[in-house]
Design an enzyme around this catalytic site. Structure first.
Site, mmCIF file in Angstrom:
data_model
loop_
_atom_site.group_PDB
_atom_site.id
_atom_site.type_symbol
_atom_site.label_atom_id
_atom_site.label_comp_id
_atom_site.label_asym_id
_atom_site.label_seq_id
_atom_site.Cartn_x
_atom_site.Cartn_y
_atom_site.Cartn_z
ATOM 1 N N MET A 1 0.845 -1.171 0.000
ATOM 2 C CA MET A 1 0.000 0.000 0.000
ATOM 3 C C MET A 1 0.885 1.226 0.000
ATOM 4 O O MET A 1 1.126 1.775 1.047
ATOM 5 C CB MET A 1 -0.886 -0.038 1.244
ATOM 6 C CG MET A 1 -2.006 0.945 1.274
ATOM 7 S SD MET A 1 -1.865 2.718 1.429
ATOM 8 C CE MET A 1 -0.575 3.114 2.500
ATOM 9 N N PRO A 2 1.390 1.615 -1.124
ATOM 10 C CA PRO A 2 2.132 2.868 -1.144
ATOM 11 C C PRO A 2 1.191 4.076 -1.142
ATOM 12 O O PRO A 2 0.114 4.024 -1.718
ATOM 13 C CB PRO A 2 2.933 2.795 -2.434
ATOM 14 C CG PRO A 2 2.428 1.630 -3.192
ATOM 15 C CD PRO A 2 1.495 0.857 -2.334
ATOM 16 N N LEU A 3 1.631 5.110 -0.476
ATOM 17 C CA LEU A 3 0.961 6.407 -0.526
ATOM 18 C C LEU A 3 1.810 7.296 -1.413
ATOM 19 O O LEU A 3 3.004 7.460 -1.161
ATOM 20 C CB LEU A 3 0.868 7.006 0.882
ATOM 21 C CG LEU A 3 0.446 8.472 0.994
ATOM 22 C CD1 LEU A 3 -0.959 8.694 0.455
ATOM 23 C CD2 LEU A 3 0.558 8.937 2.442
#
Length: 129
Positions: A1-3
């Site tokens: 889950m990259p932001l």
């Protein structure tokens, strides 16, 4: 889950910004192999004089199409990072006409306990994710 946090010079239309975000998400999916619904993106539009991004002696020519991307993610292998840089550059060139010299990326890593997706819970630690 990259932001992903994007800093761009103001003046792009909503459609142009959406195209940029869609292109970046395709790069994330390809390089980091996350589920398609793992999409977390924020755009900051800045005045041109508020973004001073020089070329670090690499002879890069920057234009008003400049995009700076900050990626906050759990640790990734160096190969995935390299693939992401290449995929993002290719996607932005093909979809948005943004040259690689107008792209700067920085990846910051953190651990599973550094994420809460809501409700005051660290879902990675509780096993909800």
């Amino acid at each position: 889950m990259p932001l992903l946090i994007f800093d761009v010079i103001e003046g792009r239309s909503d459609a142009q910004l959406q195209t940029l975000l869609d292109a970046a998400h395709r790069a994330v999916l390809s390089a980091f192999e996350v589920p398609v619904q793992d999409r977390y993106q924020i755009v900051h539009e800045n005045k041109a004089k508020h973004m001073v991004i020089e070329d670090t002696g690499l002879n890069l020519t920057r234009t008003r199409k400049l995009v700076v991307v900050r990626v906050i993610t759990s640790p990734r292998p160096e190969e995935q990072k390299q693939q992401f840089y290449a995929e993002l550059s290719r996607e932005l060139k093909e979809s948005c006409g943004i040259e690689g010299s107008d792209l700067m990326v920085s990846i910051t890593t953190n651990s599973k306990g550094d994420w809460s997706f809501g409700n005051g819970v660290a879902q990675y630690l509780t096993g909800d994710l």
